[in-house]
Write a protein that holds these residues in place. Structure first.
Motif, short mmCIF file in Angstrom:
data_model
loop_
_atom_site.label_atom_id
_atom_site.label_comp_id
_atom_site.label_asym_id
_atom_site.label_seq_id
_atom_site.Cartn_x
_atom_site.Cartn_y
_atom_site.Cartn_z
N LEU A 42 62.20 23.06 0.64
CA LEU A 42 60.89 22.90 0.40
C LEU A 42 60.33 21.40 0.69
CD1 LEU A 42 58.73 25.24 0.27
CD2 LEU A 42 58.16 24.52 -1.97
N CYS A 119 59.60 31.30 -1.54
CA CYS A 119 59.74 30.09 -1.69
C CYS A 119 61.19 29.87 -2.06
CB CYS A 119 58.73 29.51 -2.70
SG CYS A 119 59.00 27.88 -3.12
N CYS A 137 54.44 27.56 0.96
CA CYS A 137 54.21 28.12 -0.48
C CYS A 137 53.09 27.38 -1.22
CB CYS A 137 55.58 27.65 -1.60
SG CYS A 137 55.26 28.00 -3.13
N GLN A 145 56.33 21.04 -5.71
CA GLN A 145 55.14 20.45 -5.39
C GLN A 145 54.15 20.16 -6.34
OE1 GLN A 145 52.85 23.34 -2.52
NE2 GLN A 145 54.63 24.60 -3.01
ZN LIG Z 1 57.24 27.48 -4.15
#
Ligand SMILES: [Zn+2]
Length: 378
Positions: A42, A119, A137, A145
């Motif tokens: 990610l 995710c 996501c 994040q």
């Molecule tokens: Zn996520």
């Protein structure tokens, strides 16, 4: 050994596929290797990124073991599968990429690769709007994040919390004092004072800044949430369209959102997806419970002009263009800069030219400034 194997393969490919040989000769170096696995990671902005794990191979003197696959469209287009022998290329310092699959070497029974719908970090469902190549996501608590989301939330155009810098955010998240933006409002003076290099005075200043930031606006708050594709301007449009009612925005469906001028399909999908997430709802609720207040939004009256489009042209003498815009916006209409079949009213001041002509051609109702004021009952 790997080298000679790769070399042979490369020669084989060249003889069958001269197009790649030309590309290879120009600047980048290409070799073949095998894809051992495809891993999904990610990015900092929540983008789901597939990476091919390669059998290590030397390209131009550098041993590489990863190649980017960009996104699902790329994977589909090149039909890259786990176990495939592939031609990879590296240009400059860029991460190598897969040029093509050597289909002759494909293992029997291999399956096309599809990115997961969840995710890889937080397992919340990811979303990919129509027409976008990247899946993302949007979970506000996704640990990959969360630092970035807090940095954005406290920034100037958003909740504007003075002194809440990146280093502070890093510390708070690493010490597990924060896992989402709402946790800002439950921080205590003691917790802040105990942080590294934090004088009591600075801690108090931050506490004061947090309190001050609670008097905000719905537009700032929406922007602060970090909904994909929703920037400062879109947040203002949403605030106005929903008359400052966040709950109505959170319940809005795609059709209601795309009906708003300036809110497109991708943005509408992002918004609906964002507010569907239970974690996001929880975090928003916690923020509001902590005492965030929105300043009042001027109410838009329902009128016969709701949804209509006005164009103002010529040199206006009775009011400024800005006033004209705000007058029609208060009626739920909008002011546009160009005449089209979607124009409902043209207001022409002295010296009106091409727009007036075009409006006449299109049979659009034309008003003088005085007639306009009369029309809207001023
Ligand atoms: Zn996520």
């Amino acid at each position: 050994k790997v080298n000679s194997f790769a070399h042979q393969d490369e020669l084989g490919v060249r003889s069958r596929s001269p197009r790649w040989a030309i590309a290879g000769k120009l600047k980048s170096q290409q070799v073949t290797t095998k894809i051992l696995n495809i891993e999904v990671s990610l990015g900092r902005t929540g983008a789901v990124t597939p990476v091919a794990k390669l059998e290590p191979v030397s390209v131009g003197g550098v041993v590489v073991s990863n190649a980017t696959l960009h996104n699902q469209d790329e994977i589909d287009r090149k039909d890259v599968r786990i176990g495939d022998t592939v031609l990879i290329q590296r240009a400059g310092d860029v991460i190598p990429e897969v040029v093509k699959v050597i289909l002759e070497k494909r293992q029997k029974g291999s399956l096309p690769f599809t990115l997961p719908n969840n995710c890889p970090v937080c397992s919340h469902e990811v979303f990919r709007p129509e027409g976008e190549v990247v899946a993302r996501c949007q979970n506000m608590e996704c640990s990959a994040q969360v630092k970035g989301r807090i940095d954005h939330f406290v920034s100037k155009g958003c909740m504007d919390i003075d002194g809440f810098g990146t280093k502070l955010v890093d510390q708070l998240v690493e010490k597990k004092l924060m896992k989402n933006v709402a946790d800002i409002y439950s921080l205590s003076l003691d917790q802040l004072s105990e942080l590294e290099r934090m004088a009591e005075k600075s801690a108090q200043n931050i506490m004061d800044a947090i309190t001050a930031s609670k008097k905000s606006s719905m537009a700032r708050f929406i922007h602060a949430l970090g909904i994909r594709n929703v920037g400062e301007h879109a947040a203002k449009v949403l605030e106005k369209s929903f008359s400052g009612n966040l709950e109505n925005l959170m319940d809005a469906e795609i059709e209601a959102l795309t009906a708003i001028h300036e809110i497109g399909g991708i943005m509408a999908e992002s918004i609906v997806n964002f507010f569907q997430d239970d974690t996001n709802k929880k975090v928003i609720k916690a923020c509001l419970k902590a005492g965030i207040q929105f300043e009042a939004v001027e109410q838009i009256q329902e009128s016969e002009f709701t949804g209509k489009t006005f164009v103002f042209t010529g040199s206006l003498e009775k009011f400024s263009r800005k006033d004209a815009q705000s007058m029609v916006e208060k009626l739920g209409a909008r002011a546009s800069g160009s005449v089209s079949s979607k124009t409902d009213y043209l207001v022409a001041g002295p010296g009106a030219g091409s727009k007036l002509m075009k409006a006449e051609e299109l049979n659009i109702s034309i008003y003088s400034e005085d007639e306009f004021l009369e029309l809207i009952g001023k």
